[in-house]
Write a protein that holds these residues in place. Structure first.
Motif, short mmCIF file in Angstrom:
data_model
loop_
_atom_site.label_atom_id
_atom_site.label_comp_id
_atom_site.label_asym_id
_atom_site.label_seq_id
_atom_site.Cartn_x
_atom_site.Cartn_y
_atom_site.Cartn_z
N HIS A 348 50.49 56.05 36.45
CA HIS A 348 49.11 56.46 36.15
C HIS A 348 48.14 55.61 36.98
O HIS A 348 47.37 54.82 36.44
N PRO A 349 48.17 55.78 38.31
CA PRO A 349 47.37 54.90 39.17
C PRO A 349 45.91 55.33 39.34
O PRO A 349 45.13 54.59 39.93
N GLU A 350 45.55 56.51 38.85
CA GLU A 350 44.26 57.10 39.20
C GLU A 350 43.07 56.18 38.87
O GLU A 350 42.25 55.88 39.75
N HIS A 351 43.00 55.75 37.61
CA HIS A 351 41.85 54.95 37.20
C HIS A 351 41.85 53.58 37.86
O HIS A 351 40.79 53.05 38.24
N TYR A 352 43.02 52.98 38.02
CA TYR A 352 43.11 51.68 38.67
C TYR A 352 42.62 51.77 40.12
O TYR A 352 41.94 50.88 40.61
N LYS A 353 42.97 52.88 40.76
CA LYS A 353 42.56 53.06 42.16
C LYS A 353 41.06 53.28 42.26
O LYS A 353 40.40 52.74 43.14
N LYS A 354 40.51 54.08 41.33
CA LYS A 354 39.07 54.33 41.33
C LYS A 354 38.28 53.04 41.14
O LYS A 354 37.20 52.87 41.71
N LEU A 355 38.82 52.15 40.34
CA LEU A 355 38.15 50.88 40.08
C LEU A 355 38.40 49.84 41.17
O LEU A 355 37.90 48.72 41.09
N GLY A 356 39.19 50.20 42.18
CA GLY A 356 39.48 49.28 43.28
C GLY A 356 40.44 48.18 42.92
O GLY A 356 40.57 47.19 43.65
N MET A 357 41.17 48.34 41.81
CA MET A 357 42.05 47.28 41.33
C MET A 357 43.37 47.20 42.09
O MET A 357 44.09 46.22 41.98
N LEU A 358 43.70 48.25 42.85
CA LEU A 358 44.96 48.25 43.58
C LEU A 358 44.82 47.69 44.99
O LEU A 358 45.81 47.57 45.72
N ARG A 359 43.59 47.36 45.38
CA ARG A 359 43.36 46.77 46.70
C ARG A 359 43.51 45.27 46.63
O ARG A 359 42.80 44.59 45.86
N TRP A 360 44.43 44.73 47.41
CA TRP A 360 44.69 43.30 47.42
C TRP A 360 43.83 42.60 48.47
O TRP A 360 43.10 43.23 49.22
N GLU A 361 43.97 41.28 48.52
CA GLU A 361 43.19 40.51 49.49
C GLU A 361 43.60 40.78 50.93
O GLU A 361 42.89 40.41 51.86
N ASP A 362 44.76 41.47 51.13
CA ASP A 362 45.15 41.86 52.48
C ASP A 362 44.46 43.15 52.93
O ASP A 362 44.71 43.63 54.03
#
Length: 508
Positions: A348-362
């Motif tokens: 269920h990655p949709e909301h995490y992605k919308k919130l930018g939570m899946l973007r790491w410091e790289d």
């Protein structure tokens, strides 16, 4: 038992319960926690990473058995004590029952839940900021000079926990000079209190001096690698998120400090928040450094709102201000905490992605939020390292050398074989035992596409092999590899001594 006491106990219990349910059992400790726990075995008046108080708490955790329960307990306890001090601050400001409930709710359902989840200096830092401001309020209210000495002790303890509390003084001083409270600068007892504070932090200052002030190098490195990327507007935006449900209460506090007559003696707190935030902005500090600022303003705002909403049609707004933090907490509960399994997040990655939570410091998107991924794979690494270690000859002459402090700390925490892993990273560079003549090397190395470990290291040993790797695809340390080298043909200790020297020279 009074109704106030029953309510406070209820909030305390709820705080502890939330700290438990917001963390899924699939997750291990976070990498920083392992380093802090290892400091219990290397007690000193200072460290490259933090001042000494964390090591004292770690030693207490060690005496209690070092279980995860106690690792989780202490940051949760500091969060509870922060809530209690805000409660006592509201009482000192003559707030009623509604003010107490509003203030406690705003503290309870805030980013402090996230801060109080991890065993790091941040939880105690927020507590010390809140306690220091509370002591100032008590002095202004009573003008009893005993509070000078108590404030010195609170500040010193906060300083020995995290140097961040220096920003509190830097922001407070100009506000004090511009307020009628500057008259305290003429009191002798205040300077005796300053001397007491200096004496309490002196051992750490001497440690810094004897070790060539590693805090200066640490701050330079931080400024060059992390703070240089801090966006000042981003800093201000993030301030709103820490206590998002309490924003109306904090705004009410700022208004009240200027115009509400019962708070006329406390006007210096208006200048304090302004000057402190300006200092943080000037130094391009990380947003969370300022979290300790806000609890006292929630206390001021709660008392003010309880007074202006106590009669007429306005009393119908009382539930609204309590409902706001509750409503904001609902989406935060679902996405801001590691309270769901990695598999659920991946599915269920949709909301995490919308919130930018899946973007790491790289700069890339990954399967999990970076800080969640940083709590996976550590038990696996320790178990596999133990397995390798148990089959080696000359175990007492085997060194486990890791790339980073997280790997070393995790192995040391979970090992069943008594391994004492080290690294050239962070404080571990000072914890090598070179009295042992090493014959074997277990090298734990972060994954690289083109790894040269065999090519660089195997010529110095009779046998070399890969013994395992972290296979959890969701772990930040995914593919971290365990190399095993046995029967050294050279003096390993001399090479270690040179690398330690090079690392320390680089750090000066």
């Amino acid at each position: 038992m009074t109704r106030k006491t029953i309510l406070l106990i209820g909030f305390i219990i709820l705080k502890f319960v939330l700290q438990c349910v917001l963390l899924s059992p699939e997750y291990d400790l976070q990498r920083d926690e392992y380093l802090h726990l290892d400091q219990a075995h290397h007690l000193a008046w200072g460290y490259l990473s933090v001042p000494p108080v964390t090591s004292w708490i770690s030693y207490l955790i060690f005496l209690l058995g070092s279980s995860v329960f106690w690792v989780r307990f202490f940051p949760a306890l500091f969060g509870v004590l922060t809530l209690v001090i805000v409660w006592k601050t509201i009482e000192a400001l003559k707030g009623n029952l509604y003010a107490l409930i509003l203030g406690a709710t705003c503290i309870l359902l805030s980013s402090l839940l996230r801060i109080n989840m991890l065993y790091q200096p941040n939880s105690l830092d927020v507590l010390c900021w809140t306690a220091f401001y509370y002591v100032i309020i008590l002095y202004i209210k009573t003008e009893n000079t005993k509070w000078f000495y108590i404030s010195a002790v609170v500040f010193s303890f906060g300083f020995l926990n995290k140097y961040n509390i220096l920003f509190l003084l830097i922001g407070l001083l100009p506000a004090l000079l511009l307020s009628p409270q500057r008259k305290i600068l003429a009191q002798k007892k205040m300077y005796f209190a300053l001397l007491l504070g200096l004496l309490l932090i002196l051992p750490n200052l001497l440690w810094q001096y004897n070790n060539q002030f590693p805090i200066v190098h640490h701050m330079k490195e931080l400024a060059e690698t992390q703070l240089v990327n801090v966006d000042r507007m981003g800093f201000l935006k993030e301030q709103l998120l820490f206590f998002i449900g309490a924003v109306p209460v904090i705004i009410a506090a700022l208004y009240a400090l200027l115009f509400y007559k019962p708070f006329s003696k406390y006007k210096l707190f208006f200048g304090t928040i302004i000057f402190t935030l300006l200092v943080f902005l000037y130094f391009k500090a990380k947003a969370y450094y300022a979290i300790g600022l806000y609890p006292v303003y929630i206390a001021f705002g709660s008392v003010f709102l309880s007074d202006i909403l106590k009669s007429g049609w306005k009393r119908y707004l009382q539930p609204v201000f309590i409902l706001i933090p509750v409503l904001f907490f609902i989406p935060i509960y679902h996405f801001a905490f590691p309270n769901k399994s990695p598999e659920y997040i991946v599915q269920h990655p949709e909301h995490y992605k919308k919130l930018g939570m899946l973007r790491w410091e790289d700069g890339k998107n990954h399967a999990l939020p970076q800080d969640f991924a940083d709590m996976l794979g550590w038990k696996e690494l320790a178990r596999k390292t133990d397995s390798v270690y148990s089959y080696l000859p000359n175990q007492d002459k085997t060194i486990v050398l890791c790339d980073n402090y997280g790997q070393a700390g995790a192995i040391n925490y979970y090992t069943k074989k008594g391994i004492k892993a080290v690294s050239f990273n962070a404080d571990y560079v000072n914890w090598f035992d070179l009295t042992i003549t090493y014959k074997n090397l277990i090298r734990v190395k972060e994954y690289e596409e083109e790894d040269n470990e065999f090519k660089e290291t195997s010529p110095y040993f009779k046998t070399s092999r890969i013994a395992g790797a972290i296979n959890n695809p969701y772990a930040r340390e995914y593919k971290t590899t365990i190399f095993v080298f046995t029967a050294a043909t050279v003096n390993i200790n001399k090479r270690l001594e040179q690398e330690i020297k090079d690392e320390k020279d680089y750090s000066k």
